[in-house]
Scaffold this motif. Structure first.
Motif, PDB file in Angstrom:
ATOM      1  N   SER A  86     -12.298   7.566   4.373  1.00  0.00           N
ATOM      2  CA  SER A  86     -12.024   6.785   3.119  1.00  0.00           C
ATOM      3  C   SER A  86     -11.144   7.514   2.566  1.00  0.00           C
ATOM      4  CB  SER A  86     -13.166   6.762   2.197  1.00  0.00           C
ATOM      5  OG  SER A  86     -13.678   7.891   1.647  1.00  0.00           O
ATOM      6  N   THR A 138     -16.132   8.059  10.138  1.00  0.00           N
ATOM      7  CA  THR A 138     -15.738   6.972   9.030  1.00  0.00           C
ATOM      8  C   THR A 138     -14.742   8.027   8.228  1.00  0.00           C
ATOM      9  OG1 THR A 138     -17.506   7.805   7.703  1.00  0.00           O
ATOM     10  CG2 THR A 138     -17.854   5.575   9.001  1.00  0.00           C
ATOM     11  N   GLU A 156      -7.408  -2.542   1.874  1.00  0.00           N
ATOM     12  CA  GLU A 156      -8.039  -3.312   0.705  1.00  0.00           C
ATOM     13  C   GLU A 156      -9.361  -2.348   0.189  1.00  0.00           C
ATOM     14  OE1 GLU A 156      -8.286  -7.293   1.057  1.00  0.00           O
ATOM     15  OE2 GLU A 156      -6.249  -7.550   1.456  1.00  0.00           O
ATOM     16  N   THR A 157      -9.939  -1.989   1.386  1.00  0.00           N
ATOM     17  CA  THR A 157     -11.049  -1.265   0.875  1.00  0.00           C
ATOM     18  C   THR A 157     -11.009   0.276   0.856  1.00  0.00           C
ATOM     19  OG1 THR A 157     -12.069  -1.062   3.238  1.00  0.00           O
ATOM     20  CG2 THR A 157     -12.613  -2.975   1.753  1.00  0.00           C
ATOM     21  N   HIS A 158      -9.945   0.758   1.502  1.00  0.00           N
ATOM     22  CA  HIS A 158      -9.635   2.097   1.488  1.00  0.00           C
ATOM     23  C   HIS A 158     -10.525   2.905   2.455  1.00  0.00           C
ATOM     24  CE1 HIS A 158      -8.550   1.128  -2.736  1.00  0.00           C
ATOM     25  NE2 HIS A 158      -7.533   0.669  -2.133  1.00  0.00           N
ATOM     26  N   THR A 159     -11.200   2.140   3.549  1.00  0.00           N
ATOM     27  CA  THR A 159     -11.879   2.723   4.311  1.00  0.00           C
ATOM     28  C   THR A 159     -11.925   2.205   5.919  1.00  0.00           C
ATOM     29  OG1 THR A 159     -13.542   0.950   4.012  1.00  0.00           O
ATOM     30  CG2 THR A 159     -13.921   2.889   2.476  1.00  0.00           C
ATOM     31  N   ASN A 214      -8.295   7.526  -1.522  1.00  0.00           N
ATOM     32  CA  ASN A 214      -7.675   6.708  -2.465  1.00  0.00           C
ATOM     33  C   ASN A 214      -6.382   7.222  -2.826  1.00  0.00           C
ATOM     34  OD1 ASN A 214     -10.591   6.015  -3.659  1.00  0.00           O
ATOM     35  ND2 ASN A 214     -11.025   8.167  -3.542  1.00  0.00           N
ATOM     36  N   SER A 258      -4.678  -4.448   7.143  1.00  0.00           N
ATOM     37  CA  SER A 258      -5.352  -4.052   8.401  1.00  0.00           C
ATOM     38  C   SER A 258      -4.637  -2.877   8.911  1.00  0.00           C
ATOM     39  CB  SER A 258      -5.554  -5.111   9.567  1.00  0.00           C
ATOM     40  OG  SER A 258      -6.400  -6.009   9.200  1.00  0.00           O
ATOM     41  N   TYR A 271       0.777  -1.252   0.096  1.00  0.00           N
ATOM     42  CA  TYR A 271       0.073  -0.039  -0.041  1.00  0.00           C
ATOM     43  C   TYR A 271       0.871   1.217   0.143  1.00  0.00           C
ATOM     44  CZ  TYR A 271      -3.229  -3.561   1.030  1.00  0.00           C
ATOM     45  OH  TYR A 271      -3.908  -4.757   0.946  1.00  0.00           O
ATOM     46  N   GLY A 299      -9.202   0.496  10.456  1.00  0.00           N
ATOM     47  CA  GLY A 299      -9.687   0.310   8.892  1.00  0.00           C
ATOM     48  C   GLY A 299      -8.808  -0.858   8.203  1.00  0.00           C
ATOM     49  N   ASN A 300      -9.269  -0.713   6.820  1.00  0.00           N
ATOM     50  CA  ASN A 300      -8.419  -1.740   5.921  1.00  0.00           C
ATOM     51  C   ASN A 300      -8.152  -1.021   4.593  1.00  0.00           C
ATOM     52  OD1 ASN A 300      -8.796  -3.817   3.687  1.00  0.00           O
ATOM     53  ND2 ASN A 300      -9.278  -5.187   5.395  1.00  0.00           N
TER      54      ASN A 300
END
Length: 126
Positions: free
Chosen positions: A122, A120, A106-109, A124, A88, A40, A103-104
């Motif tokens: 998020s 929350t 992989e989901t970017h959230t 990119n 994670s 990442y 968060g995670n």
């Protein structure tokens, strides 16, 4: 040679050997850490919202260390952490504000918490 001198020299030899072995192990661990590359790695830009809102930047280094830059109402909170494991993400709290990310990648959230506030987030990859 007297038994006490022999015992002393034996103990000294063991201590030196253990110290050298520990130094070699530490050098090997450092080399392995330097060779790591986080999947990442890069600059991730986004927002957080909830009880408070603002912009969020996660700058993930090759080793997996993370620079967090959180901005809200013209105030910037910047801190660094080494807590990053796989996809994670649990970033340690900012020493300045107590802002913590979960968060995670992989989901970017994920979620965030700061005192009694939460919400929350998020991001990119930029």
């Amino acid at each position: 040679m007297k038994p006490i001198k022999l015992l002393f020299l034996s103990a000294l030899t063991v201590m030196i050997f253990n110290s050298c072995e520990q130094i070699i192990d530490n050098m090997q661990l450092k080399k392995e850490q330097e060779a790591q590359t986080s999947a990442y790695m890069g600059r991730w830009v986004g927002n957080y919202s909830g009880d408070e809102s603002g912009s969020l930047i996660l700058d993930i280094k090759k080793s997996g260390s993370v620079e967090v830059i959180r901005s809200s109402n013209g105030v910037e909170d910047r801190y660094y952490t080494d807590i990053f494991s796989g996809a994670s993400l649990q970033v340690t709290s900012s020493p300045k504000s107590g802002f913590t990310l979960y968060g995670n990648m992989e989901t970017h959230t994920g979620t965030w918490k700061m005192g009694n506030s939460n919400g929350t987030w998020s991001v990119n990859k930029q």
